[in-house]
Every structure is written in C-alpha cells, then in structure tokens.
Scaffold this motif. Sequence first.
Motif, PDB file in Angstrom:
ATOM      1  N   ILE A 112       0.870  -1.171   0.000  1.00  0.00           N
ATOM      2  CA  ILE A 112       0.000   0.000   0.000  1.00  0.00           C
ATOM      3  C   ILE A 112       0.907   1.222   0.000  1.00  0.00           C
ATOM      4  CG2 ILE A 112      -1.778   1.271   1.243  1.00  0.00           C
ATOM      5  CD1 ILE A 112      -2.501  -1.462   2.578  1.00  0.00           C
ATOM      6  N   LEU A 113       0.800   2.023  -1.040  1.00  0.00           N
ATOM      7  CA  LEU A 113       1.637   3.220  -1.148  1.00  0.00           C
ATOM      8  C   LEU A 113       0.839   4.451  -0.752  1.00  0.00           C
ATOM      9  CD1 LEU A 113       3.578   2.712  -4.510  1.00  0.00           C
ATOM     10  CD2 LEU A 113       4.386   2.320  -2.191  1.00  0.00           C
ATOM     11  N   ALA A 169       7.727   6.219  -7.220  1.00  0.00           N
ATOM     12  CA  ALA A 169       8.323   5.390  -8.266  1.00  0.00           C
ATOM     13  C   ALA A 169       9.562   4.662  -7.763  1.00  0.00           C
ATOM     14  CB  ALA A 169       8.662   6.237  -9.491  1.00  0.00           C
ATOM     15  N   GLU A 170      10.423   5.373  -7.062  1.00  0.00           N
ATOM     16  CA  GLU A 170      11.648   4.777  -6.528  1.00  0.00           C
ATOM     17  C   GLU A 170      11.329   3.630  -5.559  1.00  0.00           C
ATOM     18  OE1 GLU A 170      15.010   6.157  -3.292  1.00  0.00           O
ATOM     19  OE2 GLU A 170      14.095   7.691  -4.548  1.00  0.00           O
ATOM     20  N   ASN A 171      10.381   3.861  -4.669  1.00  0.00           N
ATOM     21  CA  ASN A 171      10.010   2.825  -3.708  1.00  0.00           C
ATOM     22  C   ASN A 171       9.269   1.676  -4.376  1.00  0.00           C
ATOM     23  OD1 ASN A 171      10.666   3.473  -0.726  1.00  0.00           O
ATOM     24  ND2 ASN A 171      10.142   5.433  -1.654  1.00  0.00           N
ATOM     25  N   ALA A 172       8.430   1.985  -5.348  1.00  0.00           N
ATOM     26  CA  ALA A 172       7.719   0.925  -6.070  1.00  0.00           C
ATOM     27  C   ALA A 172       8.704   0.036  -6.819  1.00  0.00           C
ATOM     28  CB  ALA A 172       6.702   1.538  -7.029  1.00  0.00           C
ATOM     29  N   LYS A 198       3.695  -8.051  -5.942  1.00  0.00           N
ATOM     30  CA  LYS A 198       2.927  -8.388  -7.149  1.00  0.00           C
ATOM     31  C   LYS A 198       1.776  -7.426  -7.399  1.00  0.00           C
ATOM     32  CE  LYS A 198       4.118 -13.183  -6.650  1.00  0.00           C
ATOM     33  NZ  LYS A 198       3.855 -14.333  -5.845  1.00  0.00           N
ATOM     34  N   GLY A 199       1.522  -6.536  -6.437  1.00  0.00           N
ATOM     35  CA  GLY A 199       0.430  -5.591  -6.607  1.00  0.00           C
ATOM     36  C   GLY A 199       0.561  -4.397  -5.689  1.00  0.00           C
ATOM     37  N   PHE A 200       0.030  -3.267  -6.152  1.00  0.00           N
ATOM     38  CA  PHE A 200       0.048  -2.030  -5.370  1.00  0.00           C
ATOM     39  C   PHE A 200      -1.365  -1.494  -5.206  1.00  0.00           C
ATOM     40  CE2 PHE A 200       4.330  -1.917  -7.243  1.00  0.00           C
ATOM     41  CZ  PHE A 200       5.072  -1.703  -6.097  1.00  0.00           C
ATOM     42  N   TRP A 201      -1.677  -1.081  -3.995  1.00  0.00           N
ATOM     43  CA  TRP A 201      -2.855  -0.274  -3.716  1.00  0.00           C
ATOM     44  C   TRP A 201      -2.272   1.124  -3.583  1.00  0.00           C
ATOM     45  CZ3 TRP A 201      -6.263  -0.562   1.254  1.00  0.00           C
ATOM     46  CH2 TRP A 201      -7.537  -0.061   0.976  1.00  0.00           C
ATOM     47  N   ASN A 202      -2.402   1.906  -4.624  1.00  0.00           N
ATOM     48  CA  ASN A 202      -1.650   3.137  -4.795  1.00  0.00           C
ATOM     49  C   ASN A 202      -2.488   4.375  -4.463  1.00  0.00           C
ATOM     50  OD1 ASN A 202       0.261   5.016  -5.595  1.00  0.00           O
ATOM     51  ND2 ASN A 202      -0.250   4.833  -7.758  1.00  0.00           N
ATOM     52  N   PHE A 203      -2.152   5.009  -3.347  1.00  0.00           N
ATOM     53  CA  PHE A 203      -2.813   6.248  -2.939  1.00  0.00           C
ATOM     54  C   PHE A 203      -2.018   7.475  -3.348  1.00  0.00           C
ATOM     55  CE2 PHE A 203      -4.811   3.116  -0.295  1.00  0.00           C
ATOM     56  CZ  PHE A 203      -6.095   3.584  -0.082  1.00  0.00           C
ATOM     57  N   THR A 204      -0.901   7.287  -4.048  1.00  0.00           N
ATOM     58  CA  THR A 204      -0.079   8.422  -4.474  1.00  0.00           C
ATOM     59  C   THR A 204      -0.599   8.980  -5.795  1.00  0.00           C
ATOM     60  OG1 THR A 204       1.539   7.278  -5.882  1.00  0.00           O
ATOM     61  CG2 THR A 204       1.917   7.208  -3.492  1.00  0.00           C
ATOM     62  N   GLN A 205      -0.078  10.103  -6.184  1.00  0.00           N
ATOM     63  CA  GLN A 205      -0.441  10.690  -7.474  1.00  0.00           C
ATOM     64  C   GLN A 205       0.497  10.232  -8.587  1.00  0.00           C
ATOM     65  OE1 GLN A 205      -3.266  12.507  -8.007  1.00  0.00           O
ATOM     66  NE2 GLN A 205      -3.670  11.896  -5.912  1.00  0.00           N
ATOM     67  N   CYS A 206       1.338   9.252  -8.314  1.00  0.00           N
ATOM     68  CA  CYS A 206       2.271   8.708  -9.298  1.00  0.00           C
ATOM     69  C   CYS A 206       1.576   7.588 -10.078  1.00  0.00           C
ATOM     70  CB  CYS A 206       3.503   8.162  -8.581  1.00  0.00           C
ATOM     71  SG  CYS A 206       4.736   7.446  -9.674  1.00  0.00           S
ATOM     72  N   TYR A 247       4.883  -1.240 -14.904  1.00  0.00           N
ATOM     73  CA  TYR A 247       5.228  -2.656 -14.735  1.00  0.00           C
ATOM     74  C   TYR A 247       4.258  -3.529 -15.518  1.00  0.00           C
ATOM     75  CZ  TYR A 247       7.182  -0.308 -10.682  1.00  0.00           C
ATOM     76  OH  TYR A 247       7.835   0.576  -9.867  1.00  0.00           O
ATOM     77  N   GLU A 248       4.799  -4.521 -16.211  1.00  0.00           N
ATOM     78  CA  GLU A 248       3.955  -5.398 -17.028  1.00  0.00           C
ATOM     79  C   GLU A 248       3.163  -6.399 -16.197  1.00  0.00           C
ATOM     80  OE1 GLU A 248       5.626  -7.358 -20.415  1.00  0.00           O
ATOM     81  OE2 GLU A 248       6.841  -5.615 -20.916  1.00  0.00           O
ATOM     82  N   ASN A 249       3.787  -7.033 -15.238  1.00  0.00           N
ATOM     83  CA  ASN A 249       3.151  -8.130 -14.518  1.00  0.00           C
ATOM     84  C   ASN A 249       2.851  -7.800 -13.071  1.00  0.00           C
ATOM     85  OD1 ASN A 249       3.256  -9.902 -16.781  1.00  0.00           O
ATOM     86  ND2 ASN A 249       5.428 -10.194 -16.395  1.00  0.00           N
ATOM     87  N   VAL A 250       2.580  -6.543 -12.796  1.00  0.00           N
ATOM     88  CA  VAL A 250       2.253  -6.109 -11.449  1.00  0.00           C
ATOM     89  C   VAL A 250       0.889  -5.427 -11.496  1.00  0.00           C
ATOM     90  CG1 VAL A 250       2.927  -4.617  -9.525  1.00  0.00           C
ATOM     91  CG2 VAL A 250       4.682  -5.836 -10.833  1.00  0.00           C
ATOM     92  N   ALA A 251      -0.019  -5.876 -10.631  1.00  0.00           N
ATOM     93  CA  ALA A 251      -1.349  -5.275 -10.572  1.00  0.00           C
ATOM     94  C   ALA A 251      -1.282  -3.960  -9.804  1.00  0.00           C
ATOM     95  CB  ALA A 251      -2.319  -6.229  -9.881  1.00  0.00           C
ATOM     96  N   VAL A 252      -1.989  -2.962 -10.310  1.00  0.00           N
ATOM     97  CA  VAL A 252      -2.020  -1.650  -9.656  1.00  0.00           C
ATOM     98  C   VAL A 252      -3.461  -1.183  -9.562  1.00  0.00           C
ATOM     99  CG1 VAL A 252      -1.301   0.772  -9.768  1.00  0.00           C
ATOM    100  CG2 VAL A 252       0.259  -1.032 -10.556  1.00  0.00           C
ATOM    101  N   GLU A 253      -3.868  -0.829  -8.367  1.00  0.00           N
ATOM    102  CA  GLU A 253      -5.170  -0.207  -8.152  1.00  0.00           C
ATOM    103  C   GLU A 253      -4.917   1.193  -7.630  1.00  0.00           C
ATOM    104  OE1 GLU A 253      -9.089   0.537  -8.098  1.00  0.00           O
ATOM    105  OE2 GLU A 253      -8.188  -1.300  -8.899  1.00  0.00           O
ATOM    106  N   ASN A 254      -5.183   2.179  -8.483  1.00  0.00           N
ATOM    107  CA  ASN A 254      -4.990   3.576  -8.097  1.00  0.00           C
ATOM    108  C   ASN A 254      -6.221   4.074  -7.352  1.00  0.00           C
ATOM    109  OD1 ASN A 254      -2.399   4.170  -9.302  1.00  0.00           O
ATOM    110  ND2 ASN A 254      -3.417   3.931 -11.260  1.00  0.00           N
ATOM    111  N   VAL A 255      -5.996   4.739  -6.240  1.00  0.00           N
ATOM    112  CA  VAL A 255      -7.078   5.295  -5.442  1.00  0.00           C
ATOM    113  C   VAL A 255      -6.897   6.806  -5.436  1.00  0.00           C
ATOM    114  CG1 VAL A 255      -8.158   5.365  -3.178  1.00  0.00           C
ATOM    115  CG2 VAL A 255      -7.112   3.235  -3.996  1.00  0.00           C
ATOM    116  N   HIS A 256      -7.894   7.498  -5.931  1.00  0.00           N
ATOM    117  CA  HIS A 256      -7.852   8.957  -5.974  1.00  0.00           C
ATOM    118  C   HIS A 256      -8.897   9.473  -4.995  1.00  0.00           C
ATOM    119  CE1 HIS A 256      -5.123   8.838  -9.342  1.00  0.00           C
ATOM    120  NE2 HIS A 256      -5.915   7.945  -9.900  1.00  0.00           N
ATOM    121  N   LEU A 257      -8.435   9.819  -3.806  1.00  0.00           N
ATOM    122  CA  LEU A 257      -9.357  10.202  -2.746  1.00  0.00           C
ATOM    123  C   LEU A 257     -10.176  11.437  -3.099  1.00  0.00           C
ATOM    124  CD1 LEU A 257      -7.139   9.517   0.375  1.00  0.00           C
ATOM    125  CD2 LEU A 257      -9.011   8.144  -0.515  1.00  0.00           C
ATOM    126  N   GLY A 258      -9.577  12.380  -3.818  1.00  0.00           N
ATOM    127  CA  GLY A 258     -10.320  13.579  -4.210  1.00  0.00           C
ATOM    128  C   GLY A 258     -11.500  13.236  -5.101  1.00  0.00           C
TER     129      GLY A 258
END
Length: 93
Positions: free
Chosen positions: A34-35, A43-46, A55-63, A69-80
């Motif tokens: 969870i970012l 990006a650096e930490n990911a 294998k997956g990110f729950w991404n709360f950042t604006q990045c 990444y090709e084989n990594v699941a990403v779920e972007n969360v935009h709180l606004g």
Amino acid sequence: NNPDVVGTTVGGLVVLNSNELEAFCKKEQPEIAILCIPAEYAAENADKLVQLGIKGFWNFTQCDLVSRYENVAVENVHLGDSLMKLSYKIKND
C-alpha cells in the motif's frame, strides 16, 4: 523516515524506517504494498518493492504506476475523486 513516527505503533503495527524495507520483505514476503507516500518517492520505492517480490500495489499516491510494470497489478485510489462522487451522491439522492 520521520524520526517522530518511526518506532511508534499505529493500528497495532510498528512503523519502520524505509531502510528496513528489504529485511522486512525477505522475512514477511508480502505480495501487496500500500503506497501512501509523497508522489516524488513513489516510483523509486515501487521499483524497489517490485524487485523484492511485490505483485500488486494499492496506490494512494499521485504517481501513475499502471504503465510502469507489465506483470504487477495496480489499483490507483484517488481520494479527491472519491470524495467528489460521495458528495454528489449525497446532494443528488
């Protein structure tokens, strides 16, 4: 890495310094991260986390990590956006 936060307990979990990330991942072998860090560090930490087996990110950042990444699941969360939708529903329902 904030010295006022590192070592404290939040929700029953101890906050670690980011320099402990590799040791933590090797021991715990998490699959999802969870970012919720400043976008300039995302990006650096990911990249580091993917190298450590994430294998997956729950991404709360604006990045945008989706195209990174090709084989990594990403779920972007935009709180606004989410708050705007909720406010709209309350007003219009």
